[in-house]
Write a protein that holds these residues in place. Sequence first.
Motif, PDB file in Angstrom:
ATOM      1  N   ARG A 171       0.841  -1.194   0.000  1.00 22.33           N
ATOM      2  CA  ARG A 171       0.000   0.000   0.000  1.00 22.33           C
ATOM      3  C   ARG A 171       0.876   1.243   0.000  1.00 22.33           C
ATOM      4  O   ARG A 171       2.003   1.230   0.501  1.00 22.33           O
ATOM      5  CB  ARG A 171      -0.915   0.030   1.235  1.00 22.33           C
ATOM      6  N   TYR A 172       0.310   2.330  -0.564  1.00 19.11           N
ATOM      7  CA  TYR A 172       0.980   3.627  -0.493  1.00 19.11           C
ATOM      8  C   TYR A 172       0.841   4.167   0.921  1.00 19.11           C
ATOM      9  O   TYR A 172      -0.238   4.143   1.521  1.00 19.11           O
ATOM     10  CB  TYR A 172       0.365   4.604  -1.496  1.00 19.11           C
ATOM     11  N   ASN A 173       1.932   4.666   1.435  1.00 19.22           N
ATOM     12  CA  ASN A 173       1.986   5.054   2.837  1.00 19.22           C
ATOM     13  C   ASN A 173       1.114   6.266   3.152  1.00 19.22           C
ATOM     14  O   ASN A 173       0.547   6.368   4.243  1.00 19.22           O
ATOM     15  CB  ASN A 173       3.440   5.345   3.223  1.00 19.22           C
ATOM     16  N   GLU A 174       0.960   7.172   2.193  1.00 15.92           N
ATOM     17  CA  GLU A 174       0.313   8.447   2.512  1.00 15.92           C
ATOM     18  C   GLU A 174      -1.202   8.364   2.581  1.00 15.92           C
ATOM     19  O   GLU A 174      -1.852   9.222   3.166  1.00 15.92           O
ATOM     20  CB  GLU A 174       0.726   9.515   1.498  1.00 15.92           C
ATOM     21  N   ASN A 175      -1.779   7.322   1.953  1.00 14.50           N
ATOM     22  CA  ASN A 175      -3.246   7.294   1.887  1.00 14.50           C
ATOM     23  C   ASN A 175      -3.855   5.899   1.980  1.00 14.50           C
ATOM     24  O   ASN A 175      -5.072   5.748   1.842  1.00 14.50           O
ATOM     25  CB  ASN A 175      -3.707   7.962   0.594  1.00 14.50           C
ATOM     26  N   GLU A 176      -3.012   4.880   2.166  1.00  8.13           N
ATOM     27  CA  GLU A 176      -3.467   3.490   2.289  1.00  8.13           C
ATOM     28  C   GLU A 176      -4.039   2.918   0.992  1.00  8.13           C
ATOM     29  O   GLU A 176      -4.683   1.870   0.998  1.00  8.13           O
ATOM     30  CB  GLU A 176      -4.510   3.350   3.420  1.00  8.13           C
ATOM     31  N   PHE A 177      -3.828   3.612  -0.128  1.00  9.81           N
ATOM     32  CA  PHE A 177      -4.255   3.049  -1.408  1.00  9.81           C
ATOM     33  C   PHE A 177      -3.410   1.806  -1.711  1.00  9.81           C
ATOM     34  O   PHE A 177      -2.236   1.726  -1.342  1.00  9.81           O
ATOM     35  CB  PHE A 177      -4.077   4.061  -2.546  1.00  9.81           C
ATOM     36  N   SER A 178      -3.994   0.876  -2.435  1.00  7.86           N
ATOM     37  CA  SER A 178      -3.259  -0.352  -2.768  1.00  7.86           C
ATOM     38  C   SER A 178      -2.265  -0.078  -3.891  1.00  7.86           C
ATOM     39  O   SER A 178      -2.608   0.506  -4.918  1.00  7.86           O
ATOM     40  CB  SER A 178      -4.236  -1.458  -3.166  1.00  7.86           C
ATOM     41  N   ALA A 179      -1.026  -0.545  -3.693  1.00  9.05           N
ATOM     42  CA  ALA A 179       0.067  -0.245  -4.626  1.00  9.05           C
ATOM     43  C   ALA A 179       0.524  -1.460  -5.407  1.00  9.05           C
ATOM     44  O   ALA A 179       1.161  -1.315  -6.453  1.00  9.05           O
ATOM     45  CB  ALA A 179       1.248   0.344  -3.864  1.00  9.05           C
ATOM     46  N   ALA A 180       0.261  -2.667  -4.901  1.00  9.15           N
ATOM     47  CA  ALA A 180       0.691  -3.885  -5.587  1.00  9.15           C
ATOM     48  C   ALA A 180      -0.297  -5.000  -5.275  1.00  9.15           C
ATOM     49  O   ALA A 180      -0.813  -5.114  -4.156  1.00  9.15           O
ATOM     50  CB  ALA A 180       2.105  -4.274  -5.164  1.00  9.15           C
ATOM     51  N   VAL A 181      -0.533  -5.828  -6.290  1.00  8.48           N
ATOM     52  CA  VAL A 181      -1.497  -6.926  -6.183  1.00  8.48           C
ATOM     53  C   VAL A 181      -0.851  -8.174  -6.756  1.00  8.48           C
ATOM     54  O   VAL A 181      -0.053  -8.105  -7.703  1.00  8.48           O
ATOM     55  CB  VAL A 181      -2.790  -6.571  -6.954  1.00  8.48           C
ATOM     56  N   GLY A 182      -1.196  -9.340  -6.173  1.00 14.02           N
ATOM     57  CA  GLY A 182      -0.684 -10.589  -6.714  1.00 14.02           C
ATOM     58  C   GLY A 182      -1.639 -11.736  -6.497  1.00 14.02           C
ATOM     59  O   GLY A 182      -2.547 -11.662  -5.673  1.00 14.02           O
ATOM     60  N   PHE A 183      -1.402 -12.789  -7.272  1.00 19.51           N
ATOM     61  CA  PHE A 183      -2.096 -14.055  -7.018  1.00 19.51           C
ATOM     62  C   PHE A 183      -1.156 -15.179  -7.405  1.00 19.51           C
ATOM     63  O   PHE A 183      -0.247 -15.011  -8.209  1.00 19.51           O
ATOM     64  CB  PHE A 183      -3.409 -14.146  -7.804  1.00 19.51           C
ATOM     65  N   ARG A 184      -1.365 -16.345  -6.819  1.00 16.79           N
ATOM     66  CA  ARG A 184      -0.550 -17.522  -7.129  1.00 16.79           C
ATOM     67  C   ARG A 184      -1.400 -18.771  -6.922  1.00 16.79           C
ATOM     68  O   ARG A 184      -2.081 -18.924  -5.932  1.00 16.79           O
ATOM     69  CB  ARG A 184       0.694 -17.558  -6.252  1.00 16.79           C
ATOM     70  N   GLU A 185      -1.321 -19.648  -7.903  1.00 14.56           N
ATOM     71  CA  GLU A 185      -2.072 -20.900  -7.825  1.00 14.56           C
ATOM     72  C   GLU A 185      -1.468 -21.885  -8.824  1.00 14.56           C
ATOM     73  O   GLU A 185      -2.121 -22.361  -9.746  1.00 14.56           O
ATOM     74  CB  GLU A 185      -3.563 -20.660  -8.120  1.00 14.56           C
ATOM     75  N   GLY A 186      -0.159 -22.128  -8.628  1.00  8.27           N
ATOM     76  CA  GLY A 186       0.590 -22.921  -9.601  1.00  8.27           C
ATOM     77  C   GLY A 186       1.103 -22.077 -10.746  1.00  8.27           C
ATOM     78  O   GLY A 186       2.073 -22.387 -11.418  1.00  8.27           O
ATOM     79  N   ARG A 187       0.459 -21.023 -11.005  1.00  6.57           N
ATOM     80  CA  ARG A 187       0.867 -19.944 -11.904  1.00  6.57           C
ATOM     81  C   ARG A 187       0.650 -18.673 -11.104  1.00  6.57           C
ATOM     82  O   ARG A 187       0.164 -18.718  -9.973  1.00  6.57           O
ATOM     83  CB  ARG A 187      -0.003 -19.924 -13.159  1.00  6.57           C
ATOM     84  N   GLY A 188       1.006 -17.532 -11.630  1.00  4.09           N
ATOM     85  CA  GLY A 188       0.756 -16.340 -10.838  1.00  4.09           C
ATOM     86  C   GLY A 188       1.288 -15.078 -11.482  1.00  4.09           C
ATOM     87  O   GLY A 188       2.098 -15.111 -12.412  1.00  4.09           O
ATOM     88  N   VAL A 189       0.781 -13.960 -10.963  1.00  2.49           N
ATOM     89  CA  VAL A 189       1.177 -12.640 -11.454  1.00  2.49           C
ATOM     90  C   VAL A 189       1.287 -11.689 -10.268  1.00  2.49           C
ATOM     91  O   VAL A 189       0.419 -11.711  -9.378  1.00  2.49           O
ATOM     92  CB  VAL A 189       0.149 -12.085 -12.464  1.00  2.49           C
ATOM     93  N   VAL A 190       2.348 -10.881 -10.266  1.00  4.11           N
ATOM     94  CA  VAL A 190       2.472  -9.755  -9.340  1.00  4.11           C
ATOM     95  C   VAL A 190       2.524  -8.487 -10.179  1.00  4.11           C
ATOM     96  O   VAL A 190       3.311  -8.399 -11.124  1.00  4.11           O
ATOM     97  CB  VAL A 190       3.734  -9.872  -8.466  1.00  4.11           C
ATOM     98  N   VAL A 191       1.649  -7.530  -9.844  1.00  2.00           N
ATOM     99  CA  VAL A 191       1.597  -6.264 -10.584  1.00  2.00           C
ATOM    100  C   VAL A 191       1.816  -5.113  -9.613  1.00  2.00           C
ATOM    101  O   VAL A 191       1.123  -5.017  -8.589  1.00  2.00           O
ATOM    102  CB  VAL A 191       0.242  -6.084 -11.302  1.00  2.00           C
ATOM    103  N   PHE A 192       2.801  -4.264  -9.934  1.00  2.00           N
ATOM    104  CA  PHE A 192       3.050  -3.045  -9.163  1.00  2.00           C
ATOM    105  C   PHE A 192       2.413  -1.863  -9.888  1.00  2.00           C
ATOM    106  O   PHE A 192       2.510  -1.763 -11.123  1.00  2.00           O
ATOM    107  CB  PHE A 192       4.551  -2.768  -9.039  1.00  2.00           C
ATOM    108  N   GLY A 193       1.829  -0.940  -9.135  1.00  8.35           N
ATOM    109  CA  GLY A 193       1.293   0.295  -9.710  1.00  8.35           C
ATOM    110  C   GLY A 193       2.321   1.391  -9.861  1.00  8.35           C
ATOM    111  O   GLY A 193       1.984   2.524 -10.224  1.00  8.35           O
ATOM    112  N   PHE A 194       3.573   1.067  -9.607  1.00  7.39           N
ATOM    113  CA  PHE A 194       4.696   1.997  -9.777  1.00  7.39           C
ATOM    114  C   PHE A 194       5.860   1.208 -10.376  1.00  7.39           C
ATOM    115  O   PHE A 194       5.909  -0.017 -10.278  1.00  7.39           O
ATOM    116  CB  PHE A 194       5.088   2.615  -8.430  1.00  7.39           C
ATOM    117  N   PRO A 195       6.835   1.862 -11.010  1.00  4.80           N
ATOM    118  CA  PRO A 195       7.933   1.148 -11.664  1.00  4.80           C
ATOM    119  C   PRO A 195       8.963   0.638 -10.657  1.00  4.80           C
ATOM    120  O   PRO A 195       9.478   1.397  -9.827  1.00  4.80           O
ATOM    121  CB  PRO A 195       8.548   2.212 -12.593  1.00  4.80           C
ATOM    122  N   PHE A 196       9.287  -0.628 -10.774  1.00  5.41           N
ATOM    123  CA  PHE A 196      10.265  -1.255  -9.879  1.00  5.41           C
ATOM    124  C   PHE A 196      11.617  -0.555  -9.938  1.00  5.41           C
ATOM    125  O   PHE A 196      12.272  -0.368  -8.916  1.00  5.41           O
ATOM    126  CB  PHE A 196      10.417  -2.729 -10.267  1.00  5.41           C
TER     127      PHE A 196
END
Length: 995
Positions: free
Chosen positions: A947-972
């Motif tokens: 989450r973003y520290n200033e407002n608690e908005f979600s900054a990264a999401v992921g899932f995993r189930e034998g396959r998976g994706v992690v997505v950041f809302g900002f550049p690594f």
Amino acid sequence: MKRFLYYSILIFISSTIWNACVVVKEVIDEEEFNLKATDFKENFPTFRKYFGIPLSGKVDSVFYDDTEKKIIFRFNKQFASIPLREDNVAAIKDSVKNFFGDEYSLYDFEFYIEKYPIDELIPNYFRSNRTEIDKARLPLPREKKNPIIKNISKPFQITNGLNEKNVLLWHSHGWYYNNQEKRWMWQRARLFQTVEDIGPLSFTIPFLIPMLENAGATVFVPRERDTQVNEVIIDNDTNKQPAYLESVTNKKLKWKSYETGFALKNKILTEGENPFLKGTSKYIETDTTETATIKWSPDIPETGEYTVYISYQSFEDSNDETIYFVSHAGGKTEFRVNQKIGGGTWIHLGKFLFRKGKDKNQFVMLSNKANSSGKIVSGDAIRFGGGMGIIEREGQISKRAKFIEGSRYWLQYAGMPDTLVYNLNKSADDYKDDYQSRAEYGNYLYGKPYGPNRNRNEKGLGIPIDVSLAFHTDAGITRNDTVIGTLMIYSTPGLDSLDVFPDGVSRLANRDLADIVQTQIVEDLRTLYDSAWTRRQLMDAMYSEAARPNFPSMLLELLSHQNFLDMKFHLDPRFKFDASRAIYKGILKFLAYQYNYEYVVQPLPVTHFAAELVNNKVKLSWQPKPDPLESTALPEKYIVYTRIDDGGFDNGRLIDSTSILIENLEAGKIYSFKVTALNKGGESFPSEILSVGISKKNTQPVLIVNGFDRVSPPASIESPKFMGFFNIIDEGIPYLYDYGYTGVQFNFDPDSKWETDDNPGHGASASDYETKIIAGNTFDFSYIHGKALLNNGFSFCSVSDESVWDGKLSLTKYPFVDFIFGEEKKTLPPKSNSPLGIEFQTIPDLLKEKIKTYIQLGGKMFMSGSYIGSDLYTDPDSVGVKFANEVLRVKLKTGYASRIGEVYSVNEKFLSKNFLVKFNTEFNEKIYKVEAPDEIGPINGSEILLRYNENEFSAAVGFREGRGVVVFGFPFETILDETKRNEVMKAVLDYLEVK
């Protein structure tokens, strides 16, 4: 042509209908002729408008000569403000003849623009028959001599470009001392987030100068061209061993002192001081083997790229192929310098990466080895970097980097004679000195008989200048939906009022040059950006920068820095590249015609670049990019440049095909590559940079896909009462770096008028960033991602996104794929009717299919970027939304999610609770700024990771189930701390269970 004839018939009918019976005149009746001439002048506005002649174009006189049977028309020089070609000149003549009618058919009609027959103003280049050209404007044969600089380490030779040509180029005004106001200031107003004093250098430094040099030219600039604010000078007068080290192995030879040379014994230069007359220099005889050297070893204050300048003295028996070596972080580059010319000033060798501190492998070395003995080699000061201004004016220095300052100050630092070059107004008017000095620098470089206008017989430095360009963006405003456009200024008279150069060559060569370049610019910009791009006058005027050069020259006003629509183009890096390429092509075509050789235009950068690991070898592949505007710009060969770890790039290797297999990679090191295309006309700009690394722990590579290609201007808003650049929406992405940004626009009122340069009205902008260099898209982010992977024990390779979506590479070969999306997002061209269309879509449809298939087959993927969610949610028919929700399992909640750039972990399956990471949200010269990251939320079983520290908005999401994706809302890659980057990458790999 039918339209011309139709027009001519209309004029003829309207002017002769009163006389149905035509009588051919053998002798002109003066009264009748005067009536006819008067009638012609009265009808001239219609004629003028039809042919596009400006309002200032006038008929000076119409008269006849019965003895010679001639009717002579004289027009003023503004008549020739349009480009004259064989077809429109013929049409002009036919129209006038038709107007006067058959009754004057026994007379020859002659047309002059001032003293020139109209046909003479057709450039040689545009004449259909070379045997009918004006040879008086072609250069005279000159003594063949070696070029002043040759890079021997380049693995190719240019034969049909600008090889052995010398170009003088300057980019507008610069920071200067106002003698009346007693302060340093700009010469123009801060408008639309830049100022003309530095706006043009955002074209010349990153684009035009490299293009000219890639074509083989040596480019001379009367302003500092290195944006590096640090500077290291090593000189025999002020430095001791080991920084300055002489060596001799032949006891018969000795380094001797010469009474003239560079020395900077104080930190500032006062009025009239010439640093090249304050010290001494060294010289020695050549030998057929290396028996003497001088070595300059710098103590570099900060790791970075530094331009290397050399200085020496020139003598009658100087060696014309003096050997220099530059040893830098990428290896060693060898040069040959013609020391017969150019002595007593700074001579630019090139720009190289140097590491901080005293490194025994970082130096410049001069050798006395030559083809024969007994010649003279000279060594003086060596300079690394551009540095800060040191010229004092009435007790004040500029407090700015040298590249910001005007020409007057750099020319003093470069050892130019004051009263001949840069101090032409007795130190009373720096403004005039600045614009007058730029051309005089070129005249002094050339020397007798082309020397400075106060003394054309001044010996000078013996460097023959082939052409010069003054690059400006003049003022002008329109409320119409049109650009002010491109004005080109040349001068047929010189400063001596003669219409020939000092060697007798016609100064109509200036018109040829100006016309060819203006034509190329307008044609290219109309094709690529705006079909109505305005071609303004081809103006013959006694502007100092056009009249002073004693060689072919032009003054370009590319567009208007005062007009908002023009500035939408100006601030776009894509436009800067294409406009600069047009200028380069125009110069090339002019010089090729002048010197009678077939020109070849350098290729465009390659595409579809891929660097794949195959059995611990790297296979590089790419595709050439055709240029629809230039048939000669076809690649013949390619050059692959290599960098190891954080070093610099080497001198490259020549490749005949579009792929190469490179062996003997050392585990634990990162190898980075870039590719250029090559033909007889020169070298293209480089590709993106791709990296590979082999881990000692795991040789099975994972894949990095670079999807961040975007460069763009800031966002703009346009309405009748509010118009300008709105950075809060999008600050844009510079190509590599931005050198011309002053600060945000704060006056958006189109009706707000200019009062002073400090209060310039509409477009007025802040000044808080005008001394700073701002990082943009460096196309080098696979290295940052790859280093984090390698530090976590994974081998990696990298490819461009187009090589994936075009099916050149299969994602399914890789257990893990890391997509770099940076600030990629859909971007419109600066003009809505441009044929370019939308560019830089984050995930195009073809790529969506590749990603979807990869994940369905069990793939594991990491993607980061500011606009992944927001770009997908702009797709028509919800295609992007469906892809985001069902494939990536993210949903867009909002853009502009964070201003401070702090995120923390909320999921212990990913990182320990409250683990804090900061990404960049400030302009700097190291990494681009993130101004509008996405808030992306979970959907269809995914979970929030950060989450973003200033407002608690979600900054990264992921899932995993034998396959998976992690997505950041900002550049690594914008995470500021390398240790934190490594930990975050480990968290991604562990979360997705990548083995």
